[in-house]
Design a protein around this motif. Sequence first.
Motif, PDB file in Angstrom:
ATOM      1  N   GLY A 148      24.468  81.873  54.432  1.00 30.03           N
ATOM      2  CA  GLY A 148      24.243  80.970  53.665  1.00 30.03           C
ATOM      3  C   GLY A 148      23.587  81.508  52.179  1.00 30.03           C
ATOM      4  N   ASP A 178      27.300  73.768  52.808  1.00 34.37           N
ATOM      5  CA  ASP A 178      26.019  73.201  52.764  1.00 34.37           C
ATOM      6  C   ASP A 178      26.049  72.200  51.901  1.00 34.37           C
ATOM      7  N   GLU A 195      33.029  71.779  59.535  1.00 36.85           N
ATOM      8  CA  GLU A 195      34.164  72.434  60.465  1.00 36.85           C
ATOM      9  C   GLU A 195      34.284  71.094  61.255  1.00 36.85           C
TER      10      GLU A 195
HETATM   11  O1  KG4 Z   1      23.357  83.977  58.459  1.00 33.24           O
HETATM   12  P1  KG4 Z   1      22.785  82.678  58.310  1.00 33.24           P
HETATM   13  O2  KG4 Z   1      22.419  81.924  59.586  1.00 33.24           O
HETATM   14  O3  KG4 Z   1      21.565  82.557  57.319  1.00 33.24           O
HETATM   15  C1  KG4 Z   1      21.463  83.217  56.492  1.00 33.24           C
HETATM   16  O4  KG4 Z   1      21.174  84.533  56.244  1.00 33.24           O
HETATM   17  O5  KG4 Z   1      22.010  82.630  55.126  1.00 33.24           O
HETATM   18  O6  KG4 Z   1      23.816  81.607  57.705  1.00 33.24           O
HETATM   19  C2  KG4 Z   1      23.532  80.104  57.686  1.00 33.24           C
HETATM   20  C3  KG4 Z   1      24.896  79.687  56.759  1.00 33.24           C
HETATM   21  C4  KG4 Z   1      24.694  78.198  56.254  1.00 33.24           C
HETATM   22  O7  KG4 Z   1      25.199  78.026  55.200  1.00 33.24           O
HETATM   23  C5  KG4 Z   1      25.592  77.307  57.491  1.00 33.24           C
HETATM   24  O8  KG4 Z   1      25.899  76.259  56.693  1.00 33.24           O
HETATM   25  C6  KG4 Z   1      26.715  78.410  57.666  1.00 33.24           C
HETATM   26  O9  KG4 Z   1      25.977  79.568  57.757  1.00 33.24           O
HETATM   27  N1  KG4 Z   1      27.426  78.135  58.884  1.00 33.24           N
HETATM   28  C7  KG4 Z   1      28.745  77.645  58.756  1.00 33.24           C
HETATM   29  C8  KG4 Z   1      28.950  77.370  60.286  1.00 33.24           C
HETATM   30  N2  KG4 Z   1      27.882  77.632  60.967  1.00 33.24           N
HETATM   31  C9  KG4 Z   1      26.774  78.249  60.181  1.00 33.24           C
HETATM   32  N3  KG4 Z   1      29.715  77.481  58.056  1.00 33.24           N
HETATM   33  C10 KG4 Z   1      30.763  77.249  58.266  1.00 33.24           C
HETATM   34  N4  KG4 Z   1      31.182  76.891  59.426  1.00 33.24           N
HETATM   35  C11 KG4 Z   1      30.462  76.945  60.553  1.00 33.24           C
HETATM   36  N5  KG4 Z   1      30.933  76.628  61.596  1.00 33.24           N
END
Ligand code: KG4
Length: 338
Positions: A148, A178, A195
């Motif tokens: 994110g 997001d 997704e």
């Molecule tokens: O690594 P993470 O849990 O937190 C950070 O370190 O930022 O990543 C969260 C991000 C969010 O923007 C969320 O929308 C994205 O990962 N995310 C996805 C999916 N699952 C989580 N993006 C696209 N497709 C997914 N299935």
Amino acid sequence: MKILAIETSCDDTSIALIEAKGNPLSKNNSGNWRIKILKNFVSSQIKVHEPFGGVVPTLAKREHIKNLPILWKRIVKQGKKADLLAVTVGPGLEPALWAGIEFAKNLAKELNKPLIGVNHLEGHLYSNWLVSGKKNPKFPAIILLVSGGHTILLKMDSLTKWKKLGETRDDAAGEAFDKVARLLNLPYPGGPQIEKIAKEGNSKSVAFPRPMLRDKNYEFSFSGLKTSVLYYLRDNPKTNKADMAASFQQAVLDVLIGKTIRAAKEFNAKSVLLCGGVAANKTLRNALKKESVKIGAEFFAPQFKFNTDNAAMIAAAAYVQKLRKKKYRLVAKGDLNL
Ligand code: KG4
Ligand code: ZN
């Protein structure tokens, strides 16, 4: 060595206990260590932040302070046997990070155990080594870290030696998911929602730009793509949501995959690794796997529960860090990088 780790960099509160064996820094590197996950608790705050359409730092801090003792209670008996404590110090939301740091400091004092600070991004990097029993990635490896807050392409020559090839100049890939989800009136966090509905849509219905795909570098930029979605919606308000989501997702994936594979070819990578929250995206995983295999590289992605934020990956990073005597100060650093 048993390691107890705490992660509170964003909106997930997590405590994990792992048992690490072997020496990841030995000559043949990477292959010689095993992580056994004894416990990994993650408490999500999605419900708290959902009404605001994104993470509210002060609320995240409050929730971490509330959740940490609850998670600790579930792990206390085994947790007390840890040899080392670890806590994420950055990058992330500073109020949220401080909640974890303060809790970890008090716990270290109470248990009389050493405590080290860990870089959240190193946690994501090492999340690909959390699958015990499977063979470890060979080097050189190209790693795509998509979360994110970050979109980074790295070349790894060993477990501890990496070079950043490029990163995003504006929005991270997850952030773009997001923000576009919000434009489509989908709930937070948007990535999984996009997704989900993209499965029902046609990815060729809208020809969104593929930002920087043809540029001869490894940088990314996703804020223009988000703006394209905004304008398209304004001018074509009747467009099917699923088609929009599928077309947007495809544009992001084409750029991520195109650049990763180009890097893998240029550096003769033996492995291609995916990590970070966006790695939970099955369309991305499957497509990147297919393209990696085509060029003779082995593909790795963490188990689903280790893609988004979790303390098990922080514990794995702490192990490597401890062995190489790398130190981070026990102070929240929102903009810490690799
Ligand atoms: O690594 P993470 O849990 O937190 C950070 O370190 O930022 O990543 C969260 C991000 C969010 O923007 C969320 O929308 C994205 O990962 N995310 C996805 C999916 N699952 C989580 N993006 C696209 N497709 C997914 N299935
Ligand atoms: Zn993360």
